[in-house]
Design a protein around this motif. Structure first.
Motif, PDB file in Angstrom:
ATOM      1  N   MET A 345       0.825  -1.205   0.000  1.00 17.74           N
ATOM      2  CA  MET A 345       0.000   0.000   0.000  1.00 17.74           C
ATOM      3  C   MET A 345       0.859   1.255   0.000  1.00 17.74           C
ATOM      4  SD  MET A 345      -0.999   2.602   2.223  1.00 17.74           S
ATOM      5  CE  MET A 345      -0.756   1.907   3.855  1.00 17.74           C
ATOM      6  N   LEU A 346       1.977   1.216   0.749  1.00 17.09           N
ATOM      7  CA  LEU A 346       2.837   2.393   0.841  1.00 17.09           C
ATOM      8  C   LEU A 346       3.429   2.798  -0.500  1.00 17.09           C
ATOM      9  CD1 LEU A 346       4.937   2.148   4.145  1.00 17.09           C
ATOM     10  CD2 LEU A 346       2.871   3.461   3.672  1.00 17.09           C
ATOM     11  N   LYS A 347       3.626   1.841  -1.391  1.00 15.32           N
ATOM     12  CA  LYS A 347       4.230   2.147  -2.683  1.00 15.32           C
ATOM     13  C   LYS A 347       3.413   3.164  -3.467  1.00 15.32           C
ATOM     14  CE  LYS A 347       6.547  -2.340  -3.187  1.00 15.32           C
ATOM     15  NZ  LYS A 347       6.617  -3.596  -3.987  1.00 15.32           N
ATOM     16  N   ASN A 348       2.112   3.201  -3.247  1.00 16.52           N
ATOM     17  CA  ASN A 348       1.232   4.123  -3.965  1.00 16.52           C
ATOM     18  C   ASN A 348       0.676   5.224  -3.057  1.00 16.52           C
ATOM     19  OD1 ASN A 348       1.352   2.674  -6.498  1.00 16.52           O
ATOM     20  ND2 ASN A 348       0.071   1.115  -5.528  1.00 16.52           N
ATOM     21  N   SER A 349       1.230   5.339  -1.844  1.00 15.72           N
ATOM     22  CA  SER A 349       0.727   6.336  -0.896  1.00 15.72           C
ATOM     23  C   SER A 349       1.198   7.736  -1.290  1.00 15.72           C
ATOM     24  CB  SER A 349       1.191   6.006   0.521  1.00 15.72           C
ATOM     25  OG  SER A 349       2.603   6.056   0.610  1.00 15.72           O
ATOM     26  N   ILE A 350       0.509   8.744  -0.779  1.00 10.61           N
ATOM     27  CA  ILE A 350       0.779  10.147  -1.101  1.00 10.61           C
ATOM     28  C   ILE A 350       1.192  10.884   0.170  1.00 10.61           C
ATOM     29  CG2 ILE A 350      -0.252  12.316  -1.892  1.00 10.61           C
ATOM     30  CD1 ILE A 350      -2.122  10.619  -3.641  1.00 10.61           C
ATOM     31  N   ASN A 351       2.207  11.715   0.054  1.00 11.86           N
ATOM     32  CA  ASN A 351       2.618  12.562   1.167  1.00 11.86           C
ATOM     33  C   ASN A 351       1.742  13.819   1.153  1.00 11.86           C
ATOM     34  OD1 ASN A 351       3.837  14.221   3.049  1.00 11.86           O
ATOM     35  ND2 ASN A 351       5.918  13.811   2.377  1.00 11.86           N
ATOM     36  N   PRO A 352       0.895  14.026   2.181  1.00 12.64           N
ATOM     37  CA  PRO A 352      -0.003  15.195   2.172  1.00 12.64           C
ATOM     38  C   PRO A 352       0.722  16.530   2.277  1.00 12.64           C
ATOM     39  CG  PRO A 352      -0.075  14.068   4.299  1.00 12.64           C
ATOM     40  CD  PRO A 352       0.722  13.194   3.381  1.00 12.64           C
ATOM     41  N   TYR A 353       2.017  16.497   2.586  1.00 12.61           N
ATOM     42  CA  TYR A 353       2.798  17.730   2.716  1.00 12.61           C
ATOM     43  C   TYR A 353       3.559  18.077   1.433  1.00 12.61           C
ATOM     44  CZ  TYR A 353       1.976  17.460   7.743  1.00 12.61           C
ATOM     45  OH  TYR A 353       1.389  17.421   8.985  1.00 12.61           O
ATOM     46  N   TYR A 354       3.510  17.201   0.459  1.00 13.12           N
ATOM     47  CA  TYR A 354       4.334  17.421  -0.737  1.00 13.12           C
ATOM     48  C   TYR A 354       3.600  18.264  -1.775  1.00 13.12           C
ATOM     49  CZ  TYR A 354       6.887  16.690  -5.052  1.00 13.12           C
ATOM     50  OH  TYR A 354       7.569  16.901  -6.223  1.00 13.12           O
ATOM     51  N   GLN A 355       4.295  19.273  -2.286  1.00 12.27           N
ATOM     52  CA  GLN A 355       3.863  20.015  -3.466  1.00 12.27           C
ATOM     53  C   GLN A 355       5.097  20.243  -4.330  1.00 12.27           C
ATOM     54  OE1 GLN A 355       1.377  23.526  -2.929  1.00 12.27           O
ATOM     55  NE2 GLN A 355       0.651  22.768  -0.952  1.00 12.27           N
ATOM     56  N   LYS A 356       4.895  20.352  -5.617  1.00 17.22           N
ATOM     57  CA  LYS A 356       6.005  20.573  -6.533  1.00 17.22           C
ATOM     58  C   LYS A 356       6.561  21.988  -6.366  1.00 17.22           C
ATOM     59  CE  LYS A 356       4.715  17.347 -10.232  1.00 17.22           C
ATOM     60  NZ  LYS A 356       4.356  17.219 -11.660  1.00 17.22           N
ATOM     61  N   ASN A 357       7.869  22.109  -6.543  1.00 23.74           N
ATOM     62  CA  ASN A 357       8.541  23.405  -6.589  1.00 23.74           C
ATOM     63  C   ASN A 357       8.339  24.247  -5.322  1.00 23.74           C
ATOM     64  OD1 ASN A 357       9.382  22.882  -9.299  1.00 23.74           O
ATOM     65  ND2 ASN A 357       7.349  23.507  -9.996  1.00 23.74           N
ATOM     66  N   VAL A 358       8.349  23.584  -4.165  1.00 26.74           N
ATOM     67  CA  VAL A 358       8.158  24.295  -2.900  1.00 26.74           C
ATOM     68  C   VAL A 358       9.252  25.349  -2.706  1.00 26.74           C
ATOM     69  CG1 VAL A 358       8.041  24.059  -0.398  1.00 26.74           C
ATOM     70  CG2 VAL A 358       7.062  22.294  -1.850  1.00 26.74           C
ATOM     71  N   MET A 359      10.493  24.959  -2.922  1.00 28.14           N
ATOM     72  CA  MET A 359      11.588  25.892  -2.688  1.00 28.14           C
ATOM     73  C   MET A 359      11.481  27.115  -3.601  1.00 28.14           C
ATOM     74  SD  MET A 359      15.690  25.443  -3.218  1.00 28.14           S
ATOM     75  CE  MET A 359      15.479  25.629  -4.991  1.00 28.14           C
ATOM     76  N   GLU A 360      11.240  26.892  -4.879  1.00 31.40           N
ATOM     77  CA  GLU A 360      11.155  28.011  -5.829  1.00 31.40           C
ATOM     78  C   GLU A 360       9.976  28.917  -5.503  1.00 31.40           C
ATOM     79  OE1 GLU A 360      13.264  28.872  -8.041  1.00 31.40           O
ATOM     80  OE2 GLU A 360      14.579  27.111  -8.012  1.00 31.40           O
ATOM     81  N   GLU A 361       8.845  28.325  -5.134  1.00 35.25           N
ATOM     82  CA  GLU A 361       7.671  29.118  -4.803  1.00 35.25           C
ATOM     83  C   GLU A 361       7.900  29.904  -3.514  1.00 35.25           C
ATOM     84  OE1 GLU A 361       3.612  30.426  -5.402  1.00 35.25           O
ATOM     85  OE2 GLU A 361       5.324  29.810  -6.614  1.00 35.25           O
ATOM     86  N   GLY A 362       8.539  29.269  -2.540  1.00 35.94           N
ATOM     87  CA  GLY A 362       8.851  29.965  -1.303  1.00 35.94           C
ATOM     88  C   GLY A 362       9.764  31.152  -1.538  1.00 35.94           C
ATOM     89  N   TYR A 363      10.785  30.951  -2.345  1.00 37.05           N
ATOM     90  CA  TYR A 363      11.713  32.038  -2.659  1.00 37.05           C
ATOM     91  C   TYR A 363      10.980  33.190  -3.358  1.00 37.05           C
ATOM     92  CZ  TYR A 363      15.394  34.728  -4.897  1.00 37.05           C
ATOM     93  OH  TYR A 363      16.197  35.755  -5.319  1.00 37.05           O
ATOM     94  N   ARG A 364      10.117  32.860  -4.318  1.00 37.74           N
ATOM     95  CA  ARG A 364       9.387  33.896  -5.055  1.00 37.74           C
ATOM     96  C   ARG A 364       8.528  34.738  -4.126  1.00 37.74           C
ATOM     97  NH1 ARG A 364       4.557  35.029  -6.648  1.00 37.74           N
ATOM     98  NH2 ARG A 364       3.663  33.111  -5.798  1.00 37.74           N
ATOM     99  N   ILE A 365       7.821  34.077  -3.213  1.00 39.90           N
ATOM    100  CA  ILE A 365       6.920  34.788  -2.301  1.00 39.90           C
ATOM    101  C   ILE A 365       7.716  35.656  -1.324  1.00 39.90           C
ATOM    102  CG2 ILE A 365       5.243  34.469  -0.438  1.00 39.90           C
ATOM    103  CD1 ILE A 365       4.366  31.877  -1.941  1.00 39.90           C
ATOM    104  N   ILE A 366       8.824  35.136  -0.822  1.00 42.49           N
ATOM    105  CA  ILE A 366       9.669  35.899   0.102  1.00 42.49           C
ATOM    106  C   ILE A 366      10.217  37.146  -0.575  1.00 42.49           C
ATOM    107  CG2 ILE A 366      11.877  35.856   1.354  1.00 42.49           C
ATOM    108  CD1 ILE A 366      11.260  32.838   1.891  1.00 42.49           C
ATOM    109  N   LEU A 367      10.719  36.997  -1.800  1.00 45.68           N
ATOM    110  CA  LEU A 367      11.273  38.140  -2.529  1.00 45.68           C
ATOM    111  C   LEU A 367      10.188  39.179  -2.804  1.00 45.68           C
ATOM    112  CD1 LEU A 367      13.689  39.444  -3.949  1.00 45.68           C
ATOM    113  CD2 LEU A 367      13.080  38.145  -6.006  1.00 45.68           C
ATOM    114  N   GLU A 368       9.019  38.714  -3.195  1.00 49.65           N
ATOM    115  CA  GLU A 368       7.903  39.625  -3.458  1.00 49.65           C
ATOM    116  C   GLU A 368       7.522  40.385  -2.189  1.00 49.65           C
ATOM    117  OE1 GLU A 368       3.474  38.483  -4.311  1.00 49.65           O
ATOM    118  OE2 GLU A 368       4.545  38.428  -6.226  1.00 49.65           O
TER     119      GLU A 368
END
Length: 389
Positions: A345-368
């Protein structure tokens, strides 16, 4: 160029932030200043600030807060030192904003010092619940002092807004740790053995922190944990990692050091972020009550056996097996973590905290945010209509 300070107090929080800090440090638009305090500058916890320096960062100042976690009064003494020292530091050093992550007591002292100096706060991982620890109310207190909130799930975003923060200041970007786990170059077992000695191919990682507001006996919890481990010690190796510097952490460390010595298990005072995640990646599971078991470990598709109430209230994925601090329940959880059906079951499980490009999005928002007009505006309270019964 905007001046941003990041204050780090623990190995875990720095590990989460490392990639984002590298991004900011290499920017032509932000001047990053790092200050280390708390566990990072305490020899008892391995003087882990040296890891930060080895990663190529320049630390502007080391602030020792004389950690003593033997009781809550001593913890308050450390908080007092921290608040006073950072009060002086922010008086002498001017920043456009201060960035902090999480919910540790020394970070609360940092937040108060920055807020009193009217320095805008950028806060990561607000809105979360951890009902078994004083981190719970510390986190929410920091939220009320902060102007920009980078949260890790939509549920947490709603909670921060519910606390009176304007929706335009709260961003659900996911968890940096969940992305880091997939982006970092994790070590092979052979490399881990070069650093830590021979490792059994079948092993669990154990990381247990105190519950500081439940009133549950730390000694009883550790005895339950070690009694459960005894059941499997001829079948598996167990690698123990030292606790955070919360109240009664020394009791845990002393008990586990004694236990590991008697049973010839490894006890690591600390581990680098890559080492820690690599150890878990090759393991049969993480046992304890660390937030990493809920946030980072799901990305590795590895079981987490979460003991007690320290993480009660946090969003969790399908990899998490929640149990009380009883040897019987921990034993059953370990058995479940080895179950073929559960592992499939774990092989197909989803991490509820994961989103793509977290670091890049965080940097963009901080700079803005740093370049916005709102950064120095007086913060208001956001009121919303309560639903009528």
């Amino acid at each position: 160029m905007k001046k941003l300070a990041y204050i780090t107090g623990s190995r875990a929080e720095y590990g989460i932030m490392k990639r984002l800090l590298k991004k900011i440090d290499g920017s032509d638009e932000i001047e990053l200043t790092l200050v280390a305090t708390g566990m990072q500058v305490d020899s008892k916890y391995g003087n882990t600030y040296k890891v930060i320096e080895e990663d190529g960062f320049k630390i502007d100042k080391l602030i020792d807060i004389k950690i003593d976690n033997s009781n809550n009064s001593k913890v308050l003494d450390s908080m007092s030192i921290c608040q006073s020292e950072f009060g002086k530091y922010f008086e002498e050093n001017k920043f456009d904003a201060v960035m902090i992550l999480g919910d540790r007591y020394e970070i609360l002292s940092v937040a108060i010092a920055a807020a009193i100096h009217n320095i805008p706060l950028i806060h990561l991982h607000g809105g979360e619940k951890t009902l078994g620890n004083y981190d719970e109310f510390i986190r929410h207190a920091i939220t009320k002092m902060s102007k920009l909130h980078l949260v890790s799930t939509e549920e947490y975003r709603r909670r921060v807004i519910q606390m009176g923060e304007y929706p335009t200041s709260v961003f659900d970007i996911g968890a940096l740790g969940a992305e880091n786990t997939l982006m970092l170059n994790l070590l092979q077992l052979e490399e881990l053995e070069k650093r830590f000695g021979k490792i059994n191919e079948r092993y669990y990682v154990v990381l247990f922190h105190p519950e500081t507001i439940t009133g549950v006996s730390v000694e009883a919890q550790i005895n339950a944990l070690t009694d459960a481990v005894d059941t499997f010690k001829n079948e598996y190796e167990f690698i123990f990692i030292g606790s955070n510097s919360d109240t009664s952490a020394d009791i845990i460390s002393n008990m586990l050091k004694s236990y590991t010595e008697k049973n010839n298990f490894k006890f690591l005072t600390s581990a680098r972020p890559e080492e820690y995640l690599s150890l878990i990646k090759h393991s049969s599971g993480l046992i304890g009550n660390s937030s990493s078991g809920l946030i980072e470990v799901p990305s590795l598709k590895i079981p987490t056996i979460n003991i007690g109430d320290r993480q009660k209230g946090r969003v969790r994925g399908e990899n998490v097996i929640d149990v009380a601090a009883s040897s019987e329940e921990i034993i059953e959880a370990i058995k479940k973590s080895k179950n073929t059906e559960f592992l499939e079951m774990l092989k197909n499980s989803i991490n509820p905290y994961y989103q793509k490009n977290v670091m890049e999005e965080g940097y963009r928002i901080i700079l803005e945010f740093l370049n916005s007009n709102s950064i120095n505006e007086i913060k208001d309270f956001y009121d919303f209509k309560m639903e009528e019964n």
